[in-house]
Design a protein around this motif. Sequence first.
Motif, PDB file in Angstrom:
ATOM      1  N   PHE A  33      11.405 -11.111   7.041  1.00 38.84           N
ATOM      2  CA  PHE A  33      10.807 -11.449   8.466  1.00 38.84           C
ATOM      3  C   PHE A  33       9.813 -10.457   8.698  1.00 38.84           C
ATOM      4  O   PHE A  33      10.184  -9.071   9.198  1.00 38.84           O
ATOM      5  N   GLU A  34       8.313 -10.239   8.959  1.00 34.82           N
ATOM      6  CA  GLU A  34       7.520  -9.406   9.534  1.00 34.82           C
ATOM      7  C   GLU A  34       7.883  -9.176  10.930  1.00 34.82           C
ATOM      8  O   GLU A  34       8.311  -9.903  11.528  1.00 34.82           O
ATOM      9  N   GLY A  35       7.635  -7.996  11.343  1.00 36.63           N
ATOM     10  CA  GLY A  35       7.858  -7.822  12.669  1.00 36.63           C
ATOM     11  C   GLY A  35       6.726  -7.404  13.411  1.00 36.63           C
ATOM     12  O   GLY A  35       5.613  -7.447  12.885  1.00 36.63           O
ATOM     13  N   GLY A  36       6.969  -6.948  14.782  1.00 38.02           N
ATOM     14  CA  GLY A  36       5.600  -6.842  15.601  1.00 38.02           C
ATOM     15  C   GLY A  36       6.032  -6.782  16.961  1.00 38.02           C
ATOM     16  O   GLY A  36       4.921  -7.568  17.740  1.00 38.02           O
ATOM     17  N   GLY A  37       7.124  -6.816  17.501  1.00 39.83           N
ATOM     18  CA  GLY A  37       7.412  -6.911  18.886  1.00 39.83           C
ATOM     19  C   GLY A  37       7.504  -8.392  19.526  1.00 39.83           C
ATOM     20  O   GLY A  37       7.597  -9.434  18.638  1.00 39.83           O
ATOM     21  N   TRP A  38       6.999  -8.510  20.627  1.00 40.99           N
ATOM     22  CA  TRP A  38       7.326  -9.803  21.513  1.00 40.99           C
ATOM     23  C   TRP A  38       6.006  -9.899  22.464  1.00 40.99           C
ATOM     24  O   TRP A  38       5.585  -8.918  22.863  1.00 40.99           O
ATOM     25  N   CYS A  39       5.993 -11.062  22.936  1.00 40.91           N
ATOM     26  CA  CYS A  39       4.872 -11.216  24.160  1.00 40.91           C
ATOM     27  C   CYS A  39       5.792 -11.696  25.180  1.00 40.91           C
ATOM     28  O   CYS A  39       6.613 -12.455  25.170  1.00 40.91           O
ATOM     29  N   PHE A  40       6.094 -10.744  26.234  1.00 37.89           N
ATOM     30  CA  PHE A  40       7.063 -11.071  27.187  1.00 37.89           C
ATOM     31  C   PHE A  40       6.676 -11.924  28.588  1.00 37.89           C
ATOM     32  O   PHE A  40       7.715 -12.184  29.317  1.00 37.89           O
ATOM     33  N   THR A  41       5.399 -12.088  28.600  1.00 38.34           N
ATOM     34  CA  THR A  41       4.882 -13.012  29.543  1.00 38.34           C
ATOM     35  C   THR A  41       3.831 -14.011  29.097  1.00 38.34           C
ATOM     36  O   THR A  41       3.314 -13.734  27.883  1.00 38.34           O
ATOM     37  N   LEU A  42       3.579 -15.152  29.751  1.00 35.91           N
ATOM     38  CA  LEU A  42       2.637 -16.117  29.257  1.00 35.91           C
ATOM     39  C   LEU A  42       1.211 -15.261  29.089  1.00 35.91           C
ATOM     40  O   LEU A  42       0.355 -15.682  28.135  1.00 35.91           O
ATOM     41  N   ALA A  43       0.721 -14.348  30.121  1.00 36.51           N
ATOM     42  CA  ALA A  43      -0.568 -13.888  30.069  1.00 36.51           C
ATOM     43  C   ALA A  43      -0.518 -13.028  28.535  1.00 36.51           C
ATOM     44  O   ALA A  43      -1.561 -12.805  27.930  1.00 36.51           O
ATOM     45  N   ASP A  44       0.623 -12.221  28.325  1.00 36.11           N
ATOM     46  CA  ASP A  44       0.892 -11.389  27.274  1.00 36.11           C
ATOM     47  C   ASP A  44       0.647 -12.415  26.036  1.00 36.11           C
ATOM     48  O   ASP A  44      -0.160 -12.036  25.259  1.00 36.11           O
ATOM     49  N   CYS A  45       1.372 -13.455  25.948  1.00 34.62           N
ATOM     50  CA  CYS A  45       1.335 -14.436  24.800  1.00 34.62           C
ATOM     51  C   CYS A  45      -0.231 -14.900  24.533  1.00 34.62           C
ATOM     52  O   CYS A  45      -0.594 -15.179  23.417  1.00 34.62           O
ATOM     53  N   VAL A  46      -0.884 -15.140  25.665  1.00 36.61           N
ATOM     54  CA  VAL A  46      -2.607 -15.631  25.495  1.00 36.61           C
ATOM     55  C   VAL A  46      -3.192 -14.539  24.885  1.00 36.61           C
ATOM     56  O   VAL A  46      -3.830 -14.624  23.825  1.00 36.61           O
TER      57      VAL A  46
ATOM     58  N   LEU B  40      -0.697 -11.475  15.171  1.00 34.21           N
ATOM     59  CA  LEU B  40       0.485 -11.649  15.439  1.00 34.21           C
ATOM     60  C   LEU B  40       0.722 -12.746  16.285  1.00 34.21           C
ATOM     61  O   LEU B  40       1.731 -12.964  16.678  1.00 34.21           O
ATOM     62  N   GLY B  41      -0.308 -13.685  16.485  1.00 32.51           N
ATOM     63  CA  GLY B  41      -0.270 -14.871  17.156  1.00 32.51           C
ATOM     64  C   GLY B  41      -1.090 -15.836  16.453  1.00 32.51           C
ATOM     65  O   GLY B  41      -1.131 -17.110  16.810  1.00 32.51           O
ATOM     66  N   SER B  42      -1.771 -15.482  15.574  1.00 35.73           N
ATOM     67  CA  SER B  42      -2.655 -16.601  14.766  1.00 35.73           C
ATOM     68  C   SER B  42      -2.878 -16.269  13.243  1.00 35.73           C
ATOM     69  O   SER B  42      -2.983 -14.995  13.039  1.00 35.73           O
ATOM     70  N   SER B  43      -2.828 -17.269  12.531  1.00 35.72           N
ATOM     71  CA  SER B  43      -2.975 -16.762  11.041  1.00 35.72           C
ATOM     72  C   SER B  43      -4.458 -17.205  10.515  1.00 35.72           C
ATOM     73  O   SER B  43      -4.701 -16.812   9.384  1.00 35.72           O
ATOM     74  N   ASN B  44      -5.203 -17.353  11.583  1.00 40.66           N
ATOM     75  CA  ASN B  44      -6.713 -17.551  11.168  1.00 40.66           C
ATOM     76  C   ASN B  44      -7.594 -16.370  10.398  1.00 40.66           C
ATOM     77  O   ASN B  44      -8.255 -16.554   9.542  1.00 40.66           O
ATOM     78  N   ASN B  45      -7.123 -15.220  10.985  1.00 39.77           N
ATOM     79  CA  ASN B  45      -7.744 -14.143  10.284  1.00 39.77           C
ATOM     80  C   ASN B  45      -6.450 -13.300   9.196  1.00 39.77           C
ATOM     81  O   ASN B  45      -6.888 -12.119   8.727  1.00 39.77           O
ATOM     82  N   TRP B  46      -5.473 -13.977   8.825  1.00 45.26           N
ATOM     83  CA  TRP B  46      -4.885 -13.300   7.881  1.00 45.26           C
ATOM     84  C   TRP B  46      -5.675 -13.244   6.412  1.00 45.26           C
ATOM     85  O   TRP B  46      -6.214 -14.174   6.100  1.00 45.26           O
ATOM     86  N   PRO B  47      -5.541 -12.025   5.832  1.00 41.27           N
ATOM     87  CA  PRO B  47      -5.887 -11.849   4.437  1.00 41.27           C
ATOM     88  C   PRO B  47      -5.422 -12.838   3.535  1.00 41.27           C
ATOM     89  O   PRO B  47      -4.425 -13.163   3.465  1.00 41.27           O
ATOM     90  N   LYS B  48      -6.398 -13.460   2.703  1.00 37.70           N
ATOM     91  CA  LYS B  48      -5.931 -14.282   1.629  1.00 37.70           C
ATOM     92  C   LYS B  48      -5.107 -13.791   0.585  1.00 37.70           C
ATOM     93  O   LYS B  48      -4.351 -14.208  -0.269  1.00 37.70           O
TER      94      LYS B  48
ATOM     95  N   GLY C 177       4.602 -14.104   7.459  1.00 37.76           N
ATOM     96  CA  GLY C 177       3.927 -13.584   8.502  1.00 37.76           C
ATOM     97  C   GLY C 177       4.479 -14.024  10.069  1.00 37.76           C
ATOM     98  O   GLY C 177       4.955 -14.995  10.271  1.00 37.76           O
ATOM     99  N   TYR C 178       4.553 -12.990  10.921  1.00 42.31           N
ATOM    100  CA  TYR C 178       5.084 -13.145  12.336  1.00 42.31           C
ATOM    101  C   TYR C 178       3.931 -13.424  13.129  1.00 42.31           C
ATOM    102  O   TYR C 178       3.032 -12.952  13.456  1.00 42.31           O
ATOM    103  N   CYS C 179       3.728 -14.826  13.747  1.00 40.04           N
ATOM    104  CA  CYS C 179       2.821 -15.080  14.593  1.00 40.04           C
ATOM    105  C   CYS C 179       3.415 -16.225  15.750  1.00 40.04           C
ATOM    106  O   CYS C 179       2.459 -16.740  16.456  1.00 40.04           O
ATOM    107  N   ASP C 180       4.637 -15.966  16.003  1.00 36.77           N
ATOM    108  CA  ASP C 180       5.294 -16.758  17.272  1.00 36.77           C
ATOM    109  C   ASP C 180       5.617 -15.997  18.379  1.00 36.77           C
ATOM    110  O   ASP C 180       5.884 -16.647  19.306  1.00 36.77           O
ATOM    111  N   GLY C 181       5.720 -14.575  18.367  1.00 36.19           N
ATOM    112  CA  GLY C 181       6.120 -13.969  19.317  1.00 36.19           C
ATOM    113  C   GLY C 181       7.393 -13.787  20.062  1.00 36.19           C
ATOM    114  O   GLY C 181       7.747 -13.375  21.051  1.00 36.19           O
TER     115      GLY C 181
ATOM    116  N   PHE D 214       5.098 -22.326  21.227  1.00 41.34           N
ATOM    117  CA  PHE D 214       6.168 -21.360  21.012  1.00 41.34           C
ATOM    118  C   PHE D 214       7.097 -22.063  19.948  1.00 41.34           C
ATOM    119  O   PHE D 214       8.271 -22.913  20.547  1.00 41.34           O
ATOM    120  N   ARG D 215       6.953 -21.911  18.743  1.00 41.93           N
ATOM    121  CA  ARG D 215       7.682 -22.870  17.663  1.00 41.93           C
ATOM    122  C   ARG D 215       8.170 -21.972  16.471  1.00 41.93           C
ATOM    123  O   ARG D 215       8.346 -22.410  15.515  1.00 41.93           O
TER     124      ARG D 215
END
Length: 325
Positions: free
Chosen positions: A59-72, A79-87, A120-124, A149-150
């Motif tokens: 499980f990759e690490g990378g902290g959390w998003c503690f508020t909704l604004a932080d998650c945005v 750490l919140g999207s796989s769109n730019n993960w390297p192939k 990859g860690y992308c859920d926060g 939040f899945r």
Amino acid sequence: GCVMSSQLFLLLLLFVVQVHAAKWPLKLVTSNNMARCLDGSYPGYYIKRGDPKRWVIHFEGGGWCFTLADCVHRSTTQLGSSNNWPKLGPLSMDGGAHGIFSPSATENPYFFNWTMIYIGYCDGGSYSGARAKPVVVNEGAAKSTTLYFRGNYIRTAIFDELLSPTVGMNKANLVVLSGTSAGGLGVYLQLDNVRQMVKSQSKAEGGVHVLGLPGAGFFLDHRTWQNKPSLTPQYQNVAAFQNVTTNSDCQAHYKGTKSTWKCFMAQYVLPFIKTEMFVLNSLTDAYQMTAILKLEQTCWNNLTTCNPQETCVLCQHFFVMLRCY
């Protein structure tokens, strides 16, 4: 000259092929529509084939998003999207490039030839969020962001794929679940659930043994050295707005109380974990010294310089962590 140029070209081509061969291909998991990163993109994992009977999943690490604004904000990053993960990746390997993921038998004598999976860690939310409906965050009159939040769905979807006959982990005799930092916390929270999934879908001759290897994921419920609230209220926020699902025995124990958030913290989940673990965690973990206890840098860099109050808090911190085990 022409012959030498051709030879040089072939050497360079061979070098490029070897470099790419050392990378692990990215596999996006699209089979479960509920499994989504914060921004709604599909989650995924990197795979390096090795011994089909022995697997290490990280499980990759990378902290959390503690508020909704932080998650945005987080939803626009890797750490919140796989769109730019390297192939071909992963990039950092959570510091394990010369450790648990190293292909060198000298550096990594126990795992060097295992099949390796890097999730990859992308859920926060340390792979634990279970809010079925997306959350729309309004950022102004003309702008809004939809968040997912899945993390729990991500974990389930990825392990379902890993355990399929196509990928082949259902034939493994030994599976080790590792993680670092927020990923290490994810190991504490999800290890029993992972073991249950692996065992229920296993087709391995002789059965399968599942172990946990959480690294630097034991974040204590502590106040700062000045006795002010620290990160615990923020972990409570994450547990609430992500609707986390973690260790089932822990959640059953706290069900109906105001302490269900405790099942998002390792020290409270630990007594309920049934799966064997080997824990890696420093008593003087830098994140806990600075982000939780909020010690002065001179203190946590050199404990002999701490004032009496800081020293007292450190002793309490050490005692609580050791008592947990």
